[in-house]
Design a protein around this motif. Sequence first.
Motif, PDB file in Angstrom:
ATOM      1  N   ASP A   1      -1.850   8.543  -3.814  1.00  0.00           N
ATOM      2  CA  ASP A   1      -0.471   8.344  -3.354  1.00  0.00           C
ATOM      3  C   ASP A   1       0.369   7.651  -4.417  1.00  0.00           C
TER       4      ASP A   1
ATOM      5  N   HIS B   1       8.287   0.791   3.977  1.00  0.00           N
ATOM      6  CA  HIS B   1       7.100   1.118   3.182  1.00  0.00           C
ATOM      7  C   HIS B   1       7.116   0.333   1.873  1.00  0.00           C
TER       8      HIS B   1
ATOM      9  N   ARG C   1      -5.964  -2.408  -1.852  1.00  0.00           N
ATOM     10  CA  ARG C   1      -5.008  -1.917  -2.845  1.00  0.00           C
ATOM     11  C   ARG C   1      -4.604  -2.984  -3.844  1.00  0.00           C
TER      12      ARG C   1
ATOM     13  N   GLY D   1      -6.074   4.640   2.919  1.00  0.00           N
ATOM     14  CA  GLY D   1      -5.731   4.186   1.575  1.00  0.00           C
ATOM     15  C   GLY D   1      -6.988   3.831   0.811  1.00  0.00           C
TER      16      GLY D   1
ATOM     17  N   THR E   1       4.412  -2.507   0.478  1.00  0.00           N
ATOM     18  CA  THR E   1       3.591  -2.251  -0.711  1.00  0.00           C
ATOM     19  C   THR E   1       3.946  -3.186  -1.864  1.00  0.00           C
TER      20      THR E   1
ATOM     21  N   ASN F   1      -6.965   7.341  -0.419  1.00  0.00           N
ATOM     22  CA  ASN F   1      -5.690   7.963  -0.799  1.00  0.00           C
ATOM     23  C   ASN F   1      -4.833   7.059  -1.679  1.00  0.00           C
ATOM     24  N   CYS F   2      -5.209   5.782  -1.850  1.00  0.00           N
ATOM     25  CA  CYS F   2      -4.277   4.826  -2.445  1.00  0.00           C
ATOM     26  C   CYS F   2      -3.859   5.203  -3.866  1.00  0.00           C
TER      27      CYS F   2
ATOM     28  N   ARG G   1       5.934  10.543  -0.583  1.00  0.00           N
ATOM     29  CA  ARG G   1       4.917   9.493  -0.527  1.00  0.00           C
ATOM     30  C   ARG G   1       3.512   9.972  -0.833  1.00  0.00           C
ATOM     31  N   PHE G   2       3.250  11.293  -0.659  1.00  0.00           N
ATOM     32  CA  PHE G   2       1.877  11.747  -0.858  1.00  0.00           C
ATOM     33  C   PHE G   2       1.853  13.211  -1.265  1.00  0.00           C
TER      34      PHE G   2
ATOM     35  N   THR H   1      -3.746   0.698   4.900  1.00  0.00           N
ATOM     36  CA  THR H   1      -3.305   0.289   3.576  1.00  0.00           C
ATOM     37  C   THR H   1      -2.366   1.300   2.925  1.00  0.00           C
ATOM     38  N   SER H   2      -2.283   2.509   3.458  1.00  0.00           N
ATOM     39  CA  SER H   2      -1.301   3.462   2.939  1.00  0.00           C
ATOM     40  C   SER H   2       0.121   3.061   3.330  1.00  0.00           C
TER      41      SER H   2
ATOM     42  N   ASP I   1       2.062   3.849   5.768  1.00  0.00           N
ATOM     43  CA  ASP I   1       2.941   4.983   6.036  1.00  0.00           C
ATOM     44  C   ASP I   1       3.514   4.954   7.451  1.00  0.00           C
TER      45      ASP I   1
END
Length: 379
Positions: A202, A44, A249, A173, A48, A198-199, A212-213, A12-13, A15
Amino acid sequence: MSELYLGIMSGTSADGIDLALVDFSNNSTKLVAHDYQPYSDQLHNEITELYTPSANEIDRAFSLDVKLARIFADAVNQFLAKHQLNAEDIRAIGNHGQTIRHRPIGNSITDQAFTIQLTCNHTLAALTKIEVIGQFRQKDIAFGGQGAPLVPAFHQFLCQQTQHDVVIVNIGGIANLSYLPSVVSKQQVTGFDTGPGNCLLDAWYQQHNVGRFDQNGQWASQGRSDPKLVEQLLQDPYFGQASPKSTGREYFNLAWLENQLALYNRANTAQKLTPCDVQACLSELTAISIANAIKALTVHAKVYICGGGDNNQHLRKDLEKQLSGFEITTINALGVNSDAIEAMAFAWLAYAYNKKIYGNMPSVTGASQSLVLGCLYSP
């Protein structure tokens, strides 16, 4: 026949793509090779942007479905060339796909449960000349389950007959855990999404910085966490919801965070938080929600961390603080590559499909029965 399976995972990140080649000969699990191919910023963003409803999303989603299949196929063919392999050497590809929407049973938005993972498996099979097994989540949902998480069955396969409680935490994520009780325990294996991994970190970082992070949590480390905001964030009903449960997310996103910050600012007019203060709060939110979930399951366990969040030193410190008294280490201690483990799980699910091994666990997903998961796509 070859027992080499290639797992493909994009989390879900959004990346990039993880590829893991796994040898399941003699009912064992051996990682042969692992590669990672990052997504471009444009790709990306294309992914998203589909996490929340917007104009022309059906056209954009199913165009991206084929586009991702071509990108995945290029990644597979490059992987084979790099490792001097042919398509005939690979028994099958286990493809998770790219999740853009996850509405499990009990969601408050639609009256029907569903989940969508993009990547046209027909196209992927045609371009690689390898059988593809994909769409793993839908059957579990059809039998009343959440369709997630699916990795606990693989984690149990890796850690059979444990003499002590084991918890494997994947911080992607979204963060999820697998609880593997000791052989003497009467408890069942369970697992669920604990909430944001991380969602939010990020998304908030991207709104205030280039990139991005938050590398190693350096930006979060410059902030001061506010207990009032952290406590407010933890009041979200998801954290108190009993398992089985899963999320994504489309729930924990910037809109959710902005609403939370608006509520906080109205109640704390004299308190002004900097953006990096908020980042520090989000790091604590991830750590506390994971720790609370673990402590509700067991009072003592070996905790193995994997996923992108394992590389965030500030988050690791927050987690270790919340889990003092637990033995915490990386999944590498089990001889498993932390960066490869999720892709390995989907290689195993493809293997499980061919061997008619159950790929879900009703105690985890809530499905009415154990099931062989996935669909076969031939070249």
